[in-house]
Write an enzyme that holds these catalytic residues in place. Structure first.
Site, PDB file in Angstrom:
ATOM      1  N   GLU A  60       0.832  -1.191   0.000  1.00 33.17           N
ATOM      2  CA  GLU A  60       0.000   0.000   0.000  1.00 33.17           C
ATOM      3  C   GLU A  60       0.873   1.250   0.000  1.00 33.17           C
ATOM      4  OE1 GLU A  60      -3.677  -1.813   2.635  1.00 33.17           O
ATOM      5  OE2 GLU A  60      -2.052  -0.769   3.667  1.00 33.17           O
ATOM      6  N   ASP A  88      -5.103  -8.046   6.102  1.00 29.61           N
ATOM      7  CA  ASP A  88      -6.166  -8.871   5.538  1.00 29.61           C
ATOM      8  C   ASP A  88      -5.776 -10.340   5.428  1.00 29.61           C
ATOM      9  OD1 ASP A  88      -7.913  -6.702   5.137  1.00 29.61           O
ATOM     10  OD2 ASP A  88      -6.872  -6.183   3.292  1.00 29.61           O
TER      11      ASP A  88
END
Length: 400
Positions: free
Chosen positions: A169, A185
């Protein structure tokens, strides 16, 4: 380094912009922007702002370059965009869906060696898939604007469930580059980031056999074993809970003990705003200090997602205290240390009832930093780096 939950740029804000990692279905971006109006020279010049060199390195040792696919997707100025192989920004468009109903936004690697790309100003994710391409679906949101569904590797019905994939990210803007590897996640593909500029920094690299060690550690704890999906991934326990793979009351005994303990004594939480002193009163953990804040008794899901009763608004008071409590519950340090946050990693995850997924991730990384849960940045233990004068970024698929 100031904890990210106290900065204007934060991982949870990025996730919300991308659709919310906590959603239990393929996520459509919650902030679905209008499509770019045109591709004139002026629009292209604006889209190319930033132009930071991005190098993709395939050191996986398990897949050759022809079987590695890269996707760079996210948002720029409130608009959903993707990066093309030539480094330009293109709008997400429903018409990009092919005959199978999905887009093909894949960027192939060079035939051999390193692959050099360009990263414009935007916030988003760099996905990598190995062996097969990922299926991103362009859809219209509730306002009729084009939006993108992201892979949800923790959902068995997702078209990417059987594909080996992972992501990093980032937010890249005029203030600099802010980036991290993430296991919030799931964990599947070992990735590391090297960011050069004012400093030369690397994060995310695993120890030798680190990937296998994570899978083994999860399998050895009864409640966490169902989170292991063959040799493909380990699902984070929050998503596992939503999928019925993880006990909904896992943390309940520890939460109850914390609430009972601090009915009779104080817990102090120190943040950038100052020190908060709290006790449980009427089943709410109530703090006094720079501002009054209080929290209802959280559920296991709240702890794993650092949400619900532990939601952290960007207000400088409630948010930072919630983040420290969430970290203390995941790391199981609240009972052993009445002054939070604790900063000695040797004191983390010492109880049998703890977040064994996050524990395994930290044990596997070379620098001990990982994003095993949303507020793993508390006391600076997340696999996060930043540079206000970046000159280049390298994303490496490290050995399996």
């Amino acid at each position: 380094m100031t904890p990210r939950h106290q900065r204007s740029l934060g991982r949870r804000k990025l996730l919300f912009a991308l659709g919310g990692a906590a959603m239990a279905a393929p996520a459509v971006a919650a902030l679905a922007p209008p499509a770019l109006a045109d591709t004139t020279d002026d629009a292209r010049a604006t889209a190319a702002a930033g132009a930071l060199p991005l190098t993709i390195v395939n050191d996986s040792g398990s897949f050759d370059n022809a079987n590695v696919h890269v996707y760079i997707v996210g948002n720029q100025d409130g608009r959903q965009v993707r990066v093309t192989p030539d480094g330009a920004l293109a709008p997400i468009a429903v018409s990009d869906n092919g005959a199978d109903g999905y887009t093909d936004y894949a960027i192939g690697l060079s035939g051999s060696g390193e692959t050099r790309l360009s990263l414009p100003y935007m916030s988003g994710r760099i996905y990598v898939s190995l062996g097969q391409k990922l299926k991103f679906k362009a859809v219209a949101d509730g306002a009729g604007n084009p939006a993108l569904q992201y892979p949800a590797g923790w959902v068995a019905s997702d078209p990417g469930y059987g594909v080996l994939h992972d992501c990093a990210e980032f937010t890249h803007n005029s203030s600099g580059m802010f980036c991290n590897t993430t296991m919030v996640d799931m964990f599947s593909v070992p990735l590391s980031i090297r960011l050069t500029g004012a400093k030369d920094q690397t994060t995310g690299a695993l120890r030798a056999s680190g990937r296998a060690d994570v899978f083994t550690a999860a399998r050895q704890v009864e409640e966490f074993a169902p989170l292991v999906v063959d040799d493909t991934r380990v699902i984070a326990p929050g998503h596992g809970l939503d999928a019925g793979l993880f006990p909904k009351d896992y943390f309940a005994p520890y939460i109850d003990e914390v609430w009972s303990t601090y009915t009779g004594k104080d817990l102090t939480v120190t943040t950038n705003a100052g020190t908060f002193t709290g006790r449980v009163r009427g089943d709410r953990f109530t703090f006094e200090g720079p501002a009054p804040v209080s929290f209802a008794r959280p559920s296991t899901r709240d702890v794993l997602f650092c949400d619900g009763a532990l939601a952290a608004p960007n207000d400088g008071t409630t948010g930072p205290v919630a983040a420290v409590l969430g970290a203390g519950l995941n790391r199981s340090t609240l009972l052993s240390a009445p002054a939070q946050p604790t900063t000695d990693p040797a004191s983390f995850y010492r109880t049998a009832l703890t977040n064994h997924y996050a524990k395994a991730m930290h044990a596997a990384t070379a620098d001990g930093r990982a994003y095993g849960f949303a507020f793993d940045d508390v006391a600076d233990f997340a696999s996060y780096i930043q540079d206000t004068a970046p000159t280049g970024i390298r994303l490496t698929l490290t050995p399996f």
